[in-house]
Motif scaffolding. Structure first.
Motif, PDB file in Angstrom:
ATOM      1  N   ASP A  36       0.867  -1.181   0.000  1.00 48.48           N
ATOM      2  CA  ASP A  36       0.000   0.000   0.000  1.00 48.48           C
ATOM      3  C   ASP A  36       0.901   1.227   0.000  1.00 48.48           C
ATOM      4  OD1 ASP A  36      -1.713   2.136   0.541  1.00 48.48           O
ATOM      5  OD2 ASP A  36      -2.954   0.958   1.922  1.00 48.48           O
ATOM      6  N   PHE A  37       1.087   1.808  -1.170  1.00 48.08           N
ATOM      7  CA  PHE A  37       1.991   2.949  -1.296  1.00 48.08           C
ATOM      8  C   PHE A  37       1.449   4.180  -0.583  1.00 48.08           C
ATOM      9  CE2 PHE A  37       3.286   0.249  -4.819  1.00 48.08           C
ATOM     10  CZ  PHE A  37       4.657   0.257  -4.658  1.00 48.08           C
ATOM     11  N   LYS A  38       0.129   4.347  -0.569  1.00 46.35           N
ATOM     12  CA  LYS A  38      -0.474   5.508   0.095  1.00 46.35           C
ATOM     13  C   LYS A  38      -0.227   5.467   1.598  1.00 46.35           C
ATOM     14  CE  LYS A  38      -4.816   7.960   0.647  1.00 46.35           C
ATOM     15  NZ  LYS A  38      -6.270   7.941   0.423  1.00 46.35           N
ATOM     16  N   GLU A  39      -0.461   4.312   2.197  1.00 50.22           N
ATOM     17  CA  GLU A  39      -0.260   4.152   3.647  1.00 50.22           C
ATOM     18  C   GLU A  39       1.178   3.778   3.993  1.00 50.22           C
ATOM     19  OE1 GLU A  39      -2.504   4.785   6.063  1.00 50.22           O
ATOM     20  OE2 GLU A  39      -3.861   5.465   4.473  1.00 50.22           O
ATOM     21  N   GLN A  40       1.986   3.472   2.982  1.00 50.96           N
ATOM     22  CA  GLN A  40       3.381   3.072   3.147  1.00 50.96           C
ATOM     23  C   GLN A  40       3.500   1.836   4.040  1.00 50.96           C
ATOM     24  OE1 GLN A  40       5.616   6.491   4.440  1.00 50.96           O
ATOM     25  NE2 GLN A  40       5.293   7.554   2.510  1.00 50.96           N
ATOM     26  N   THR A  41       2.702   0.806   3.691  1.00 49.70           N
ATOM     27  CA  THR A  41       2.721  -0.441   4.453  1.00 49.70           C
ATOM     28  C   THR A  41       2.891  -1.634   3.506  1.00 49.70           C
ATOM     29  OG1 THR A  41       0.310  -0.653   4.340  1.00 49.70           O
ATOM     30  CG2 THR A  41       1.226   0.461   6.278  1.00 49.70           C
TER      31      THR A  41
END
Length: 69
Positions: A36-41
């Protein structure tokens, strides 16, 4: 570490292993949907396991239990 030695994919893979603590078997089963690039996870749900160090691999759940957020 020089980016000029090895394959183009070696450097980002090394960085992922070094900075996240992800195990090599977990990396082998990583899919784009796990990131998840948006949440950086990164979600780790499976790991490849080779108990005899031969051509037989097992797909297992990771050693570390899932963290609650």
């Amino acid at each position: 570490m020089s980016k000029r030695i090895g394959l183009d994919q070696d450097y980002p893979i090394f960085l992922l292993l070094a900075y996240t603590g992800i195990r090599a078997g977990e990396l082998c089963d990583l899919k784009w949907r796990d990131i998840d690039f948006k949440e950086q996870t990164i979600s780790i749900s499976k790991t490849y396991y080779n108990p005899t160090n031969r051509k037989e691999y097992k797909l297992l759940t990771p050693k570390t239990p899932k963290r609650s957020e």
